[in-house]
Scaffold this motif. Sequence first.
Motif, PDB file in Angstrom:
ATOM      1  N   UNK A  83       0.836  -1.197   0.000  1.00  0.00           N
ATOM      2  CA  UNK A  83       0.000   0.000   0.000  1.00  0.00           C
ATOM      3  C   UNK A  83       0.882   1.263   0.000  1.00  0.00           C
ATOM      4  N   UNK A  84       0.247   2.398  -0.159  1.00  0.00           N
ATOM      5  CA  UNK A  84       0.944   3.671  -0.281  1.00  0.00           C
ATOM      6  C   UNK A  84       1.793   3.955   0.959  1.00  0.00           C
ATOM      7  N   UNK A 124       3.591   3.369  -4.294  1.00  0.00           N
ATOM      8  CA  UNK A 124       3.109   2.011  -4.146  1.00  0.00           C
ATOM      9  C   UNK A 124       3.185   1.367  -5.525  1.00  0.00           C
ATOM     10  N   UNK A 125       2.989   0.056  -5.574  1.00  0.00           N
ATOM     11  CA  UNK A 125       2.931  -0.603  -6.870  1.00  0.00           C
ATOM     12  C   UNK A 125       2.066  -1.845  -6.782  1.00  0.00           C
ATOM     13  N   UNK A 126       1.550  -2.249  -7.949  1.00  0.00           N
ATOM     14  CA  UNK A 126       0.717  -3.444  -8.038  1.00  0.00           C
ATOM     15  C   UNK A 126       1.133  -4.260  -9.260  1.00  0.00           C
ATOM     16  N   UNK A 127       0.887  -5.543  -9.171  1.00  0.00           N
ATOM     17  CA  UNK A 127       1.155  -6.450 -10.273  1.00  0.00           C
ATOM     18  C   UNK A 127       0.033  -6.321 -11.304  1.00  0.00           C
ATOM     19  N   UNK A 128       0.402  -5.957 -12.541  1.00  0.00           N
ATOM     20  CA  UNK A 128      -0.595  -5.843 -13.606  1.00  0.00           C
ATOM     21  C   UNK A 128      -0.858  -7.165 -14.311  1.00  0.00           C
ATOM     22  N   UNK A 129       0.007  -8.164 -14.092  1.00  0.00           N
ATOM     23  CA  UNK A 129      -0.172  -9.459 -14.729  1.00  0.00           C
ATOM     24  C   UNK A 129       0.230  -9.441 -16.191  1.00  0.00           C
ATOM     25  N   UNK A 130      -0.005 -10.503 -16.906  1.00  0.00           N
ATOM     26  CA  UNK A 130      -0.809 -11.648 -16.515  1.00  0.00           C
ATOM     27  C   UNK A 130      -0.092 -12.635 -15.586  1.00  0.00           C
TER      28      UNK A 130
END
Length: 114
Positions: A45-46, A88-94
Motif C-alpha cells: 500500500x501507499x 506504491x505498486x501493483x502487479x498488472x499481470x498476466x
Amino acid sequence: MAHIIDRDTWAVGSDLWKGELQCGAYGSNSCLIFNYLPDVGGGPRLHTHPYAEIFIIRQGTGLFTVGDKELEASAGQIVIVPPHTPHKFTNLGPGPLETTDIHENGSFITEWLE
C-alpha cells in the motif's frame, strides 16, 4: 570486511526470490527487498521513506504510483523513487511480478499512508 550472507538469512523459502535484508548490520548503507507477487493486483500500500528507493523489475509488469503519477514498468526496467515521495505498486499481470528493491539506508524506515 566482506560478508557472504546465506539465503536462509533473508529468504522466506528456498524456491523463490522473496524476502528482505537490512544490510546496515553488515556495514552497508542499504536494505534489500526481494518481491515475488504471483497474483494480479498484489503489492504494497501507499507509503514513503526519507531516502530514495530503487526498483529493479526482474519479471512481469507493475503499475507504480509515484507521487501524483502512474508509471507502468516491465522486466528489464528500473524505477527510482526520490526521498519523501509517496509510492506504491501493483502487479498488472498476466503472470507474477518480481522486483528487487534497494533502499538507500542501512535499516528500513517506512511511513505507511494507507
